[in-house]
Design a protein around this motif. Structure first.
Motif, PDB file in Angstrom:
ATOM      1  N   THR A 126      -1.664   2.390  -2.842  1.00  0.00           N
ATOM      2  CA  THR A 126      -2.611   3.495  -2.966  1.00  0.00           C
ATOM      3  C   THR A 126      -3.474   3.488  -1.717  1.00  0.00           C
ATOM      4  OG1 THR A 126      -2.677   3.382  -5.382  1.00  0.00           O
ATOM      5  CG2 THR A 126      -4.516   4.469  -4.286  1.00  0.00           C
ATOM      6  N   SER A 127      -3.438   4.585  -0.967  1.00  0.00           N
ATOM      7  CA  SER A 127      -4.229   4.708   0.256  1.00  0.00           C
ATOM      8  C   SER A 127      -5.318   5.742   0.027  1.00  0.00           C
ATOM      9  CB  SER A 127      -3.345   5.121   1.429  1.00  0.00           C
ATOM     10  OG  SER A 127      -2.365   4.136   1.695  1.00  0.00           O
ATOM     11  N   LYS A 128      -6.548   5.346   0.292  1.00  0.00           N
ATOM     12  CA  LYS A 128      -7.697   6.230   0.128  1.00  0.00           C
ATOM     13  C   LYS A 128      -8.508   6.207   1.416  1.00  0.00           C
ATOM     14  CE  LYS A 128      -8.143   5.288  -4.851  1.00  0.00           C
ATOM     15  NZ  LYS A 128      -9.058   4.816  -5.910  1.00  0.00           N
ATOM     16  N   ASP A 129      -9.661   6.798   1.335  1.00  0.00           N
ATOM     17  CA  ASP A 129     -10.568   6.842   2.467  1.00  0.00           C
ATOM     18  C   ASP A 129     -10.979   5.429   2.866  1.00  0.00           C
ATOM     19  OD1 ASP A 129     -12.454   7.646   4.376  1.00  0.00           O
ATOM     20  OD2 ASP A 129     -14.054   7.729   2.873  1.00  0.00           O
ATOM     21  N   GLY A 130     -10.445   4.941   3.980  1.00  0.00           N
ATOM     22  CA  GLY A 130     -10.870   3.660   4.523  1.00  0.00           C
ATOM     23  C   GLY A 130     -10.241   2.436   3.906  1.00  0.00           C
ATOM     24  N   ALA A 131      -9.302   2.604   2.975  1.00  0.00           N
ATOM     25  CA  ALA A 131      -8.746   1.423   2.316  1.00  0.00           C
ATOM     26  C   ALA A 131      -7.338   1.701   1.802  1.00  0.00           C
ATOM     27  CB  ALA A 131      -9.640   0.973   1.165  1.00  0.00           C
ATOM     28  N   SER A 132      -6.521   0.656   1.790  1.00  0.00           N
ATOM     29  CA  SER A 132      -5.192   0.685   1.171  1.00  0.00           C
ATOM     30  C   SER A 132      -5.038  -0.553   0.311  1.00  0.00           C
ATOM     31  CB  SER A 132      -4.078   0.700   2.222  1.00  0.00           C
ATOM     32  OG  SER A 132      -3.841   1.992   2.695  1.00  0.00           O
ATOM     33  N   VAL A 133      -4.451  -0.358  -0.869  1.00  0.00           N
ATOM     34  CA  VAL A 133      -4.138  -1.479  -1.748  1.00  0.00           C
ATOM     35  C   VAL A 133      -2.632  -1.466  -1.976  1.00  0.00           C
ATOM     36  CG1 VAL A 133      -4.491  -2.545  -3.993  1.00  0.00           C
ATOM     37  CG2 VAL A 133      -6.384  -1.344  -2.881  1.00  0.00           C
ATOM     38  N   ILE A 134      -1.955  -2.524  -1.531  1.00  0.00           N
ATOM     39  CA  ILE A 134      -0.505  -2.637  -1.691  1.00  0.00           C
ATOM     40  C   ILE A 134      -0.235  -3.695  -2.748  1.00  0.00           C
ATOM     41  CG2 ILE A 134       1.684  -3.152  -0.557  1.00  0.00           C
ATOM     42  CD1 ILE A 134      -1.279  -2.247   1.588  1.00  0.00           C
ATOM     43  N   THR A 135       0.558  -3.355  -3.737  1.00  0.00           N
ATOM     44  CA  THR A 135       0.869  -4.251  -4.851  1.00  0.00           C
ATOM     45  C   THR A 135       2.334  -4.647  -4.803  1.00  0.00           C
ATOM     46  OG1 THR A 135      -0.804  -3.162  -6.219  1.00  0.00           O
ATOM     47  CG2 THR A 135       0.796  -4.554  -7.352  1.00  0.00           C
ATOM     48  N   ALA A 136       2.595  -5.929  -4.769  1.00  0.00           N
ATOM     49  CA  ALA A 136       3.967  -6.451  -4.785  1.00  0.00           C
ATOM     50  C   ALA A 136       4.176  -7.199  -6.092  1.00  0.00           C
ATOM     51  CB  ALA A 136       4.193  -7.385  -3.603  1.00  0.00           C
ATOM     52  N   GLU A 137       5.101  -6.718  -6.920  1.00  0.00           N
ATOM     53  CA  GLU A 137       5.404  -7.359  -8.197  1.00  0.00           C
ATOM     54  C   GLU A 137       6.770  -8.029  -8.120  1.00  0.00           C
ATOM     55  OE1 GLU A 137       6.044  -6.358 -12.953  1.00  0.00           O
ATOM     56  OE2 GLU A 137       5.211  -4.835 -11.612  1.00  0.00           O
ATOM     57  N   PHE A 138       6.816  -9.307  -8.453  1.00  0.00           N
ATOM     58  CA  PHE A 138       8.042 -10.081  -8.390  1.00  0.00           C
ATOM     59  C   PHE A 138       8.572 -10.306  -9.807  1.00  0.00           C
ATOM     60  CE2 PHE A 138       5.827 -10.922  -4.493  1.00  0.00           C
ATOM     61  CZ  PHE A 138       6.823 -11.073  -3.539  1.00  0.00           C
ATOM     62  N   VAL A 160      -5.122  -6.024   0.247  1.00  0.00           N
ATOM     63  CA  VAL A 160      -6.190  -5.032   0.357  1.00  0.00           C
ATOM     64  C   VAL A 160      -6.596  -4.926   1.816  1.00  0.00           C
ATOM     65  CG1 VAL A 160      -8.466  -4.315  -0.429  1.00  0.00           C
ATOM     66  CG2 VAL A 160      -6.979  -5.616  -1.963  1.00  0.00           C
ATOM     67  N   ALA A 161      -6.361  -3.766   2.419  1.00  0.00           N
ATOM     68  CA  ALA A 161      -6.699  -3.521   3.818  1.00  0.00           C
ATOM     69  C   ALA A 161      -7.861  -2.548   3.883  1.00  0.00           C
ATOM     70  CB  ALA A 161      -5.491  -2.963   4.564  1.00  0.00           C
ATOM     71  N   SER A 162      -8.829  -2.825   4.781  1.00  0.00           N
ATOM     72  CA  SER A 162     -10.008  -1.985   4.917  1.00  0.00           C
ATOM     73  C   SER A 162     -10.156  -1.553   6.371  1.00  0.00           C
ATOM     74  CB  SER A 162     -11.249  -2.747   4.460  1.00  0.00           C
ATOM     75  OG  SER A 162     -12.418  -1.999   4.686  1.00  0.00           O
ATOM     76  N   GLN A 163     -10.351  -0.251   6.568  1.00  0.00           N
ATOM     77  CA  GLN A 163     -10.574   0.307   7.903  1.00  0.00           C
ATOM     78  C   GLN A 163     -11.522   1.490   7.770  1.00  0.00           C
ATOM     79  OE1 GLN A 163      -7.107   1.742   9.965  1.00  0.00           O
ATOM     80  NE2 GLN A 163      -8.099   1.735  11.966  1.00  0.00           N
ATOM     81  N   PRO A 164     -12.845   1.244   7.813  1.00  0.00           N
ATOM     82  CA  PRO A 164     -13.815   2.321   7.620  1.00  0.00           C
ATOM     83  C   PRO A 164     -13.577   3.467   8.597  1.00  0.00           C
ATOM     84  CG  PRO A 164     -14.899   0.180   7.626  1.00  0.00           C
ATOM     85  CD  PRO A 164     -13.487  -0.055   8.041  1.00  0.00           C
ATOM     86  N   GLY A 165     -13.642   4.691   8.047  1.00  0.00           N
ATOM     87  CA  GLY A 165     -13.475   5.872   8.873  1.00  0.00           C
ATOM     88  C   GLY A 165     -12.080   6.454   8.868  1.00  0.00           C
ATOM     89  N   ALA A 166     -11.076   5.682   8.463  1.00  0.00           N
ATOM     90  CA  ALA A 166      -9.703   6.176   8.428  1.00  0.00           C
ATOM     91  C   ALA A 166      -9.487   6.956   7.139  1.00  0.00           C
ATOM     92  CB  ALA A 166      -8.715   5.030   8.529  1.00  0.00           C
ATOM     93  N   ASP A 167      -8.758   8.086   7.235  1.00  0.00           N
ATOM     94  CA  ASP A 167      -8.492   8.843   6.019  1.00  0.00           C
ATOM     95  C   ASP A 167      -7.247   8.306   5.327  1.00  0.00           C
ATOM     96  OD1 ASP A 167      -6.251   9.865   7.344  1.00  0.00           O
ATOM     97  OD2 ASP A 167      -7.227  11.744   7.876  1.00  0.00           O
ATOM     98  N   ALA A 168      -6.903   8.912   4.180  1.00  0.00           N
ATOM     99  CA  ALA A 168      -5.800   8.392   3.363  1.00  0.00           C
ATOM    100  C   ALA A 168      -4.477   8.420   4.111  1.00  0.00           C
ATOM    101  CB  ALA A 168      -5.693   9.197   2.067  1.00  0.00           C
TER     102      ALA A 168
END
Length: 1024
Positions: A83-95, A48-56
């Motif tokens: 999934t990249s949204k306003d100010g955040a990205s969630v990257i899911t790695a399934e093994f 989970v990455a957070s960067q306030p102010g950055a768009d998708a």
């Protein structure tokens, strides 16, 4: 010397060993972890990455893509999505399932750490999260107050969190709904511009004055003195007095150009409990913890916490996982008691002494099963307890057969010891063979692939451990007890119940069997026609991977239009909560605006805050099948007409996590084209009967404010590159300049920003100044012309390419498999541009993954069963006769599902696999005894008819006990394991009735007539 001889002759050792086994079983039962659902390692890592102010798009290009590329190269990776949204990205790695989740987690952290310098320097946070079923909260508490300040609420919430963390068995705690307290430096931008002081100078001054750096120590004579040179700020006056600039003998301090006071950051997650302002505190357990034991310690901690709260703050218990566990285990314990009583009734034909001997096998076998589950780190949950109930009707089978055969030898004139040894010896090969087949039938269920296999693994293991133990019990302690307890009946035909059953067998079964043997081809053809006809009814039953949970709670999810403020979302959430509160069955409800509810269920979690989303978590007094579903449908009807939001009433689902039962994945390079295709797909799904709550994430674009910076004009005015962005970020989002530490040692951020109420209005842009190279300040408006722009609300990626998933749920009364099939057929008419493709997700994809690779496992099971049967009989003809019983049970199982209204499901498949083992087990008893009679010199027809009548009673008793043991499970109404019980019950009824006719007929058709058969290899082994 075989097992029975050893157990009878060395009876002292037998008693000691089984007493020890019982004691260990009781110890295991008292200490085994208890949970609603199984705890299992999930091979998924979330970043989970957070960067306030950055768009998708910024988040996708600068964060998601680089991380996906390094993760995709790891060994064992199956899926990578983001999934990249306003100010955040969630990257899911399934093994791959079956690997080491801890090792996968370490690899992800290492690989992303290696490219950290390629990621944006402005990332506010980069979190790595493990996915565990134990992440679901044990308790969700609420600190409720309408008047207490947020700083006081934060103090008491932190104290409560720390108190819960000290409870043995608690892994972590979390606080939700609390706007972070801060010391706010609300700058007067006009005054700073007038004094030609850039805001960055104020930040620098605060940073320098608040450096938390120990100065060291000095010595004075014999004393060592630590030098206190200051550090974190200790008072607001101290902050106000920090000098910014000294010029012409005049000091400009922070207090001259800014207001310094306590405040809070923007409240982005609003929470309430039963309509009142609250802060939520949750506690998560450690792996394999005993929730019931943890709950007792939590209650003690809460009693102390309540005693220390002021009158204006109340501590409420919103959600208690142990309540659900206790209710489920109590229900299953009640079912177990009923099943035990039914089993006792079925044993009456054996007489009180024989019944008592058979009953001994139940506690001993169950104790062994619980012990082995505990040893191999499984918990006592709804699936493992269901396995024990399923096994209850099976664990007495071997003991019934052995005891009945010993009783028959007693009635034939043998003394007790001789009857115990000879009766057990005669039946040992059949018992070993039939139980071995049953164990091998359940064995493939242990190795079912994927998350569904992991989820259900404790059920077949509970059966295997318990039935395996019953085999040992039936050949050791049962013969010993029979040699001491049984006696010859005064009447050689047994008690009144036994005589009645025997007369019924002779009067009814005998003539029917005789008639069938006269016309074997017709009998066999008619039976096979019934079975083939039943197979044709499978599509009518339909398919469902896992049913919805019948847990006494549900979620109402709120989704307002793109760009909606958290305040507007909160108004909708309040309306939803008011409607929910009208229901009399509601015990408590927890409101969330700006984020989802804390995780309370093992496969549902909320990762990021989003102002347009909210949720109301509703806890019921109890879940009543039918009545509670009607309430949910009623609420759906009310919320479906809401003009301001899309409101979804959602039950929690069993099995692996899926976004929705129906999911259509669209992949391609251009987000605008994806949006167009998604609109068409959503239209088709909406027109399909049985769908509801259709979600197209790209349906509406997000509206943002573009700064419209004129770089050329800014350069001409002497504004350095990047200065407008930093000035804007400091003024609007704020910049942490230092730390404040109070008398209790708690640390708070010192944040520099423009004055702000609950949130920052757009008019704040007029108060932003940028500093030029010569130290002057000019309004931001001179170098920027803000304008509205349309941007995609989110960008999803799957397997390194852009995609979007349109989802839907099914209406009550519709099967997901049928609706999904209808949707896929309608989508065939859709013409896609080159480079774009559709994929099927949701339940269809989860089903495929759950049964992927099961073919090799079933082959292993089939050949293992064949090996047991060949070892038992020594010829393939008898093996074919025994296996011929399988379709007869399938017929009854399918009919049972149709009559009860349950679809075919994952648990139903488990029921059919178990049924195969039970059927073959009963068939072995008949075929083996027929072969024994032929070996003694009886003719083919005579041996078949005599064996059919003699073995009818033990087969009938074992089938009836299995049915009796499963009836409470079947009638309990659980959508999860009732189908399993009904499959076995229906299959046993049809198999018991039909196989008593079909198996002798097949034996007659396939067996070679001869005067004498050689002894079977397996029988020779057990006769030594």
């Amino acid at each position: 010397m075989n097992l029975a001889t050893l157990a009878v002759s060395r009876w002292q050792l037998t008693l000691v060993l089984f007493t020890l086994l019982a004691a260990l079983g009781i110890y295991a039962f008292l200490n085994i972890p208890r949970a609603v659902d199984p705890h299992l390692p999930i091979p998924v890592v979330l970043v989970v990455a957070s960067q306030p102010g950055a768009d998708a798009q910024d988040m996708e290009e600068t964060v998601a893509k680089p991380i996906e590329e390094v993760i995709k190269g790891l060994d064992g990776i199956v899926d990578v999505d983001s999934t990249s949204k306003d100010g955040a990205s969630v990257i899911t790695a399934e093994f791959e399932w079956g690997g080491d989740p801890e090792q996968h987690f370490d690899e992800v952290v290492r690989e992303i750490g290696a490219i950290r310098d390629r990621l944006p320097s402005g990332l506010a946070s980069l979190q790595y999260l493990k996915v565990r079923t134990s992440d679901a909260a044990v308790v969700q508490l609420a600190l409720v107050s309408e008047t207490a300040s947020w700083r006081r609420m934060e103090k008491y919430a932190t104290d409560l969190s720390e108190r819960l963390s000290r409870v043995d068995g608690i892994r972590s705690t979390e606080i939700y709904g609390l706007p972070n307290p801060e010391v706010r430096i609300a700058i007067d931008s006009g005054r700073l511009a007038e004094l030609r002081i850039p805001p960055s100078s104020l930040v620098t001054a605060l940073q320098s004055g608040g450096v938390d750096l120990p100065a060291g120590a000095v010595h004075s004579g014999e004393h060592r003195l630590n030098v206190d040179a200051g550090g974190a700020y200790r008072g607001l006056a101290e902050i106000r007095a920090v000098p910014i600039r000294a010029e012409d003998g005049t000091l400009v301090r922070v207090g001259d150009v800014a207001e310094v006071d306590w405040s809070t950051a923007e409240h982005t997650h609003i929470t309430r409990f039963n309509g009142k302002r609250a802060v939520f505190v949750t506690a998560m357990q450690k792996e394999n913890g005993n929730v019931l034991g943890i709950r007792k310690e939590i209650e003690t901690a809460l009693a102390v916490a309540r005693s220390q709260l002021p009158p204006d703050i109340k501590l409420e218990l919103g959600f208690d996982q142990s309540r659900d566990i206790r209710n489920r285990l109590d229900t299953l314990a009640r079912d177990f008691g009923i099943a035990l009583g039914l089993v006792l009734i079925t044993l009456l034909p054996l007489g009180p002494r024989a019944s008592l001997i058979v009953m001994i096998s139940i506690p001993l076998s169950l104790a062994t099963g619980v012990l082995l589950l505990h040893v191999f780190n499984f918990s006592l949950n709804q699936l493992s307890v269901s396995g024990f109930i399923l096994a209850l009707g099976l664990i007495v089978d071997d003991s019934i057969v052995v005891t009945e055969n010993i009783s028959r030898h007693l009635r034939m004139g043998a003394d007790r010891t001789a009857a115990a040894l000879s009766g057990t010896k005669e039946i040992t090969a059949a018992v070993f063979g039939s139980t071995g087949v049953l164990l091998f039938a359940f064995l493939p269920l242990v190795f079912l692939p994927g998350g569904a296999g992991e989820f259900t693994r404790s059920l077949p293991l509970a059966v295997i451990y318990t039935v395996g133990a019953s085999l040992v019990v039936s050949l050791t302690i049962i013969p010993f007890l029979a040699s001491r307890v049984l006696h010859r009946d005064d009447d050689p035909e047994g008690n009144a119940i036994l005589k009645s059953l025997t007369r019924g067998i002779h009067g009814l079964y005998g003539p029917v069997l005789h008639y069938a043997l006269e016309k074997p081809q017709r009998t066999l053809a008619l039976s096979m026609a019934l079975c083939i006809g039943a197979l044709g009814l499978i599509p009518v039953a339909g398919w469902q991977l896992f049913p919805a949970s019948d847990a006494p709670y549900f979620m109402v999810e709120v989704e307002t239009p793109e760009g909606t403020s958290v305040a507007q979302t909160d108004r909708v959430v309040r309306r939803v909560a008011a409607e929910v509160a009208k229901e009399g069955s509601v015990s408590a409800f927890m409101e969330n605006s700006g984020a989802g509810n804390p995780q309370v269920y093992y496969n549902v979690r909320s990762l990021t805050e989003e102002t347009r989303k909210g949720a109301v978590f509703v806890v019921l007094k109890e879940w009543t099948a039918g009545k509670s579903d009607e309430m949910l449908d009623r609420l759906r009807g009310v919320f479906s007409t809401d003009p301001d939001a899309r409101i979804t009433v959602r039950k929690f689902e069993n099995g692996p996590p899926i976004d929705a039962p129906i999911a259509i994945r669209i992949s391609g390079p251009d987000n605008s084209v994806l949006k167009m295709i998604a609109g068409e797909v959503a239209k088709i799904i909406r027109a399909t009967p049985g769908t509801r709550d259709i979600d197209n994430p790209l349906a509406v674009d997000r509206v943002d404010l573009d700064l419209g910076l004129d770089a050329d004009k800014a350069a001409l005015l002497g504004v350095p590159p990047g200065e407008p962005r930093r000035a804007l970020r400091l003024a609007i989002a704020g910049e942490r300049a230092a730390s404040f530490r109070d008398d209790e040692g708690d640390t708070y951020p010192v944040v520099v920003r423009l004055p702000m109420g609950e949130r920052q209005p757009v008019s704040a842009l007029q108060s932003v100044y940028v500093t030029t190279s010569d130290g002057n300040a000019i309004p931001l408006a001179e170098v920027a012309e803000p304008n509205l722009k349309s941007v995609p609300p989110r960008i999803d990626r799957y397997q390194l390419e852009r995609n979007i998933t349109v989802t839907a749920w099914t209406q009550a009364g519709y099967l997901t498999s049928r609706v999904n099939k209808d949707v896929v057929e309608r989508l065939q008419s859709l013409t896609l541009p080159q480079g774009y493709a559709l994929g099927i997700g949701g339940e269809a994809e989860a089903s495929a993954q759950s049964f992927d690779g099961i073919g090799s496992i079933l082959l292993l099971a089939v050949f293992s069963i064949m090996a047991v049967l060949v070892a038992e009989f020594g010829r393939f003809r008898e093996v074919a006769v025994v296996a011929g019983v399988i379709p007869l049970g399938m017929f009854g199982g399918i009919i049972a599902l149709l009559l009860t209204g349950y679809p075919m499901s994952y648990m139903g498949i488990i029921g059919f696999v178990a049924l195969i083992g039970i059927e073959i087990k009963n068939s072995i008893l008949l075929v083996d005894f027929t072969s024994q009679l032929r070996a003694r010199g009886l003719g083919l027809r005579e041996a078949i008819e005599q064996a059919g009548e003699i073995r009818f009673l033990p087969v009938l008793l074992t089938s009836v006990t299995a049915i009796g043991g499963l009836m409470p499970l079947a009638l309990g109404g659980s959508a999860l394991y009732s189908p399993l019980a009904w499959v076995i019950i229906g299959g046993l009824i049809s198999s018991t009735l039909l196989s008593r006719i079909v198996t002798p007929v097949m034996y007659l058709l396939l067996a070679r007539p001869r005067t004498r058969r050689p002894r079977k290899p397996l029988a020779q082994f057990f006769s030594r």
